[in-house]
Enzyme design. Structure first.
Site, PDB file in Angstrom:
ATOM      1  N   SER A 139      12.858  -2.768   8.228  1.00 48.28           N
ATOM      2  CA  SER A 139      12.357  -2.709   6.852  1.00 48.28           C
ATOM      3  C   SER A 139      12.504  -4.065   6.174  1.00 48.28           C
ATOM      4  CB  SER A 139      13.074  -1.585   6.089  1.00 48.28           C
ATOM      5  OG  SER A 139      12.401  -1.269   4.896  1.00 48.28           O
ATOM      6  N   GLU A 162       6.035   6.587   8.316  1.00 49.59           N
ATOM      7  CA  GLU A 162       6.916   5.730   7.516  1.00 49.59           C
ATOM      8  C   GLU A 162       7.078   6.191   6.060  1.00 49.59           C
ATOM      9  OE1 GLU A 162       8.655   3.137   8.505  1.00 49.59           O
ATOM     10  OE2 GLU A 162       7.679   2.271  10.247  1.00 49.59           O
ATOM     11  N   HIS A 211      10.511   6.684   7.945  1.00 48.29           N
ATOM     12  CA  HIS A 211      11.134   5.370   7.810  1.00 48.29           C
ATOM     13  C   HIS A 211      12.638   5.492   8.037  1.00 48.29           C
ATOM     14  CE1 HIS A 211      10.967   1.244   6.396  1.00 48.29           C
ATOM     15  NE2 HIS A 211      11.898   1.465   5.479  1.00 48.29           N
TER      16      HIS A 211
END
Length: 480
Positions: free
Chosen positions: A191, A317, A415
């Site tokens: 990320s 995600e 995610h």
């Protein structure tokens, strides 16, 4: 148990052996960012005498709660401004005796440039180090207002990125003492950590310290802040803090309790929040230290040439940001189109219909989530992979597809979902909905994924994985 002592450029440290790995935790790589060093670039640590026990990770940098608490799980606050710029080094048990220099992974945590810590048990690199016979390094960097407030007139500009550059210099100067090879360094992260890793690999000031790049779920659709916009957010932040015009801004900010700095940042985030928008109020500023040019422009101009790349995303995600957002979950078609038009322009209805046709249950929330997944994460990850592979560079692309058997919130492969699989830290995520029940098959998937990553770190290739070719979906490896 405690093990032998390692000499660093600031003093000696003693690690702890557990099974097949020796871990050195909480080693300062820069001076504490307190007093006159708050909102200042990182400075060298003054060092210490005697042997410093490196058994415990240092405190996290000051921060508010993660936006993904309901996805990843709660953490008890463990931050302290003093002593927060520390590094953790995990090495295979024989690394200090056999004189074999091992490849190094420097891995950066995510958290939207707002939260996280390299010392948390989520990211314990010991299992990965032992599995791959590599050295794994994690570290803290300043986040939120302490890391990304843009006031260059007082020295505050991309301070989190400057911390990361200082850590890479520390690795260059010290990792050989831990059995690592400073000429074989993979920089990676997830990320915001992936975004930062690509920036470090492209920045001419740090590119020479990076040999390979690992990019997990990078939000490459996030446009860097332009200096004008970043300055506007800084002014709004100072107003929330009650710092008057004409005041000595640096003195005022350094005198405030850090809790007030975090509280004002939280209020600013609330003022700027929009449904489905994952951008934090402060993140890397274009043209500032560590980000001299747009990331894709740096790629096109050859900044990553010759460096092997492993890049990937999870399948779903954006569900981490939308599954618990009532504004998104209660969207009708018109509301979803209104939000998407603001992001995609007049072609939003066309895209909406295209995505809806691909989903089994195309509710507005699910269509919106799928579109945000592509816009923020997947599309630009593939664009980076396409360009890099087209230049003849070793490129590997994955998609992480694992979803828990019981998925009451519809997270899917969300995610952060691959993190416990990479580090083998399943027990550090009790009752998190993104993981579900940990079975033998789940642990085996973790071993498969982690082994592939470790092989890439060790050699820049993976023995049973064909390198990616531009636009070749068949060469995207799926895990799950």
């Amino acid at each position: 148990m405690a093990v032998g002592v390692v000499e660093t450029d600031r003093g000696r440290v003693r690690g702890v052996a557990r099974g097949e790995v020796i871990s050195f935790r909480g080693i300062p790589y820069a001076a504490s960012p307190v007093g006159e060093l708050r909102f200042a670039p990182p400075r060298p640590h003054p060092g210490w005498t005697g042997v410093r026990e490196a058994a415990q990770a240092g405190p996290a940098v000051p921060q508010g709660a993660s936006r993904l608490v309901r996805v990843m799980g709660h953490r008890v606050p463990d931050w302290d401004e003093d002593g927060s710029l520390t590094v953790n080094v995990h090495v295979p048990a024989g690394a200090l005796e056999d004189n074999t220099a091992r490849p190094v992974l420097v891995w950066w945590h995510g958290g939207g440039f707002t939260s996280g810590s390299g010392g948390w048990d989520w990211y314990d690199g010991g299992r990965l180090a032992a599995l791959g016979d590599i050295v794994v390094v994690t570290a803290n960097y300043r986040v939120g207002p302490l890391g990304y407030l843009y006031l260059p007139e007082i020295g505050a500009a991309n301070l989190g990125a400057q911390d990361q550059a200082a850590l890479l210099a520390w690795v260059r100067d010290n990792i050989a003492s831990f059995g690592g090879d400073p000429r074989e360094v993979t920089v990676g992260g997830q990320s915001a950590g992936a975004y930062a890793s690509l920036a470090l690999a492209l920045d001419p000031r740090t590119s020479g310290l990076v040999n390979r790049v690992l990019l997990q779920s990078g939000p490459f659709g996030l446009v860097p802040q332009d200096p004008h916009h970043a300055a506007e957010n800084a002014e709004a932040y100072l107003r929330l803090l009650g710092v008057p015009d004409g005041a000595d801004t640096a003195t005022a900010l350094r005198a405030l309790p850090v809790e007030r700095l975090l509280s004002a940042y939280g209020r600013l985030a609330g003022q700027l929040a929009r449904p489905g928008n994952a951008a934090p109020p402060m993140h890397p500023v274009l043209g500032g230290p560590g980000l001299p040019r747009d990331l894709y422009r740096g790629l096109v101009e050859g900044g990553l040439e010759g460096k092997a790349l492993l890049i990937g995303t999870t399948r779903d995600e954006a569900s981490a940001f939308t599954a618990f957002d009532p504004h998104v979950q209660n969207l009708g078609v018109d509301g979803a189109l209104e939000l998407l038009t603001g992001q995609l322009g007049p072609r939003a209805p066309e895209f909406y219909e295209r995505y809806a046709a691909l989903l089994e249950e195309p509710t507005p929330a699910r269509v919106f989530t799928a579109m945000v997944t592509d816009e923020l994460f997947r599309a630009d990850s593939l664009r980076i992979a396409d360009h890099h592979a087209a230049g003849g560079n070793a490129t590997y692309v994955y998609e992480f597809d694992y979803r828990p058997a019981e998925d009451p919130y519809g997270l899917g492969a969300t995610h952060c979902g691959e993190l416990p699989f990479l580090f083998g830290t399943f027990d550090a995520y009790p009752d998190t909905p993104m993981l579900g029940r940990v079975t033998d098959a789940v642990r085996e998937l973790g071993r498969t994924f982690a082994t592939a990553v470790a092989e890439f770190v060790a050699s820049g290739s993976v023995h049973d994985w064909l390198p990616y070719m531009p636009g070749t979906e068949a060469r995207i490896r799926h895990f799950g």
